[in-house]
Scaffold this active site. Structure first.
Site, PDB file in Angstrom:
ATOM      1  N   SER A   1       0.814  -1.214   0.000  1.00  0.00           N
ATOM      2  CA  SER A   1       0.000   0.000   0.000  1.00  0.00           C
ATOM      3  C   SER A   1       0.853   1.272   0.000  1.00  0.00           C
ATOM      4  O   SER A   1       0.347   2.355  -0.288  1.00  0.00           O
ATOM      5  CB  SER A   1      -0.934   0.023   1.212  1.00  0.00           C
TER       6      SER A   1
ATOM      7  N   CYS B   1      -9.521  -1.905   3.632  1.00  0.00           N
ATOM      8  CA  CYS B   1      -8.763  -0.713   3.254  1.00  0.00           C
ATOM      9  C   CYS B   1      -9.124  -0.256   1.832  1.00  0.00           C
ATOM     10  O   CYS B   1     -10.223   0.209   1.618  1.00  0.00           O
ATOM     11  CB  CYS B   1      -7.264  -0.976   3.419  1.00  0.00           C
TER      12      CYS B   1
ATOM     13  N   TYR C   1      -7.144   8.098   1.951  1.00  0.00           N
ATOM     14  CA  TYR C   1      -8.456   8.434   1.390  1.00  0.00           C
ATOM     15  C   TYR C   1      -9.538   7.841   2.284  1.00  0.00           C
ATOM     16  O   TYR C   1      -9.297   6.867   3.013  1.00  0.00           O
ATOM     17  CB  TYR C   1      -8.597   7.896  -0.035  1.00  0.00           C
TER      18      TYR C   1
ATOM     19  N   HIS D   1      -7.346  -2.532   9.321  1.00  0.00           N
ATOM     20  CA  HIS D   1      -6.797  -3.864   9.019  1.00  0.00           C
ATOM     21  C   HIS D   1      -7.104  -4.849  10.146  1.00  0.00           C
ATOM     22  O   HIS D   1      -6.427  -4.848  11.173  1.00  0.00           O
ATOM     23  CB  HIS D   1      -5.284  -3.782   8.811  1.00  0.00           C
TER      24      HIS D   1
ATOM     25  N   GLU E   1      -6.484  -7.955  10.165  1.00  0.00           N
ATOM     26  CA  GLU E   1      -5.378  -8.929  10.308  1.00  0.00           C
ATOM     27  C   GLU E   1      -4.226  -8.327  11.096  1.00  0.00           C
ATOM     28  O   GLU E   1      -3.438  -9.043  11.706  1.00  0.00           O
ATOM     29  CB  GLU E   1      -4.909  -9.411   8.937  1.00  0.00           C
TER      30      GLU E   1
END
Length: 361
Positions: free
Chosen positions: A46, A255, A300, A335, A337
């Protein structure tokens, strides 16, 4: 250590020392407040196109542990820390930060006032910058000012599909098959699914709905990834998500996947002043009122008010959207995870499996 320089698009300059690769780079400068997890940050796709600033001063103290990488390569363009640790202490460590960056061709800048740089970004918003090996010139400032990330999702998306091991759930029937659409997926997402007895089949970001549905998945996960979700390069992806959403197959977005699914559903997105990057972002579950601490990395946000009907989570600090629930499908900005980070919201993977089971029945 050689001198190195950073010039921002507004002309602000910093002088520090070079570590890692001897290379000049231009990128969007973003900061992360995480105190640990620098290996996961370095290998998170990312961050493609960005120069990452760590606000925590000492980075690299537990070395380099390949088993903790989120992807095989480093996607960020440059790395800024106050003090890089050259002599790590950890029984799992195989190298140090400087050696890793040299090996992967990533330049690092250290010894600058990282607090001042962070304050500039918080005040003025995200800025582009160029890391130079000599005194910056006006042309370097112009290069930083005109920098744009081009087709980042296509750049980082997986090139080949791969199948995780077949696992049986309590010996009853086959394990659910999850199609993971890879926009730059962190390895922790696949690991979280495999630990829950799922088979995982990964698809390139540009794969069409027909190819994904041909595999007859029980559920679909939309991964994290880089860049602006409304970028023209993502139009085909959004069209594919509209087709997948019509099937009623449960979808879980994470995300960037959260943002793309919202765009497919008719919502908008906006660029944030400096985004959320770190492991201590508090979000509120609107259904229960409970607050969770989450790991985040995004610049964003989805434009959806809590009263719109689909909003499920909001950020405690600034009220921005953190999750949407569409019935069989749902998505979150953070996230679950969380590698590295808190595991407060890992239950969302269990929720996804429950929805797959309900859909199958």
């Amino acid at each position: 250590m050689k001198k190195a320089f950073l010039i921002l698009e507004d002309g602000t300059q910093f002088t520090g020392s070079l570590f890692g690769a001897e290379k000049e780079v231009t990128g969007e400068i973003v900061f992360t407040t995480a105190m640990t997890g620098y290996l996961e940050t370095l290998t998170d796709p990312s961050y493609y196109g960005q120069i990452v600033l760590q606000t925590f001063p000492l980075i690299g103290n537990y070395g380099v542990i390949p088993e903790d990488f989120e992807s095989p390569r480093i996607s960020l363009f440059g790395y800024i820390v106050k003090y890089p640790c050259h002599i790590p202490s950890n029984f799992r460590s195989r190298s140090n930060l400087d050696s890793l960056l040299k090996e992967r061709g990533i330049p690092g800048l250290c010894g600058i006032d990282t607090r001042q740089l962070t304050r500039i970004i918080r005040t003025r918003g995200v800025l582009n910058g160029k890391l130079c090996l000599r005194e910056p010139r006006d042309s370097d400032r112009e290069e930083a000012r005109s920098y744009r990330v081009v087709n980042p999702v296509r750049e980082v998306s997986a090139l080949n599909r791969r199948t995780g091991p077949l696992m049986k759930a309590d010996g009853a029937g086959g394990a659910p098959l999850v199609a993971l659409v890879d926009y730059g997926a962190k390895g922790g997402i696949e690991s979280a699914l495999l630990r829950r007895n799922c088979r995982v089949l990964s698809f390139h970001s540009q794969e069409k709905a027909e190819a994904i549905l041909h595999e007859k998945p029980d559920g679909i996960v939309l991964s994290n990834g880089p860049g602006d979700p409304s970028d023209p390069g993502n139009r085909d992806i959004i069209a594919t998500l509209k087709d997948l959403d019509k099937t009623g197959i449960p979808i879980m977005g994470i995300c960037l996947g959260h943002q793309l699914l919202a765009l497919a559903r008719g919502y908008g997105t906006k660029k944030m002043k400096f985004g959320h990057r770190g492991a201590n972002q508090a979000v509120k579950d609107l259904a229960t009122g409970r607050v969770y601490i989450t790991s985040q990395n995004h610049g964003y946000a989805v434009e959806a008010e809590p009263g719109s009907g689909h909003v499920s989570f909001v950020n405690i600090n600034d009220g921005t959207n953190e999750g949407m629930d569409y019935g069989p499908s749902f998505s979150v900005q953070f996230h679950p995870e969380a590698q590295g980070g808190p595991l407060d919201t890992s239950f969302l993977f269990d929720r996804f499996i429950e929805r797959m089971e309900s859909h199958a029945s």
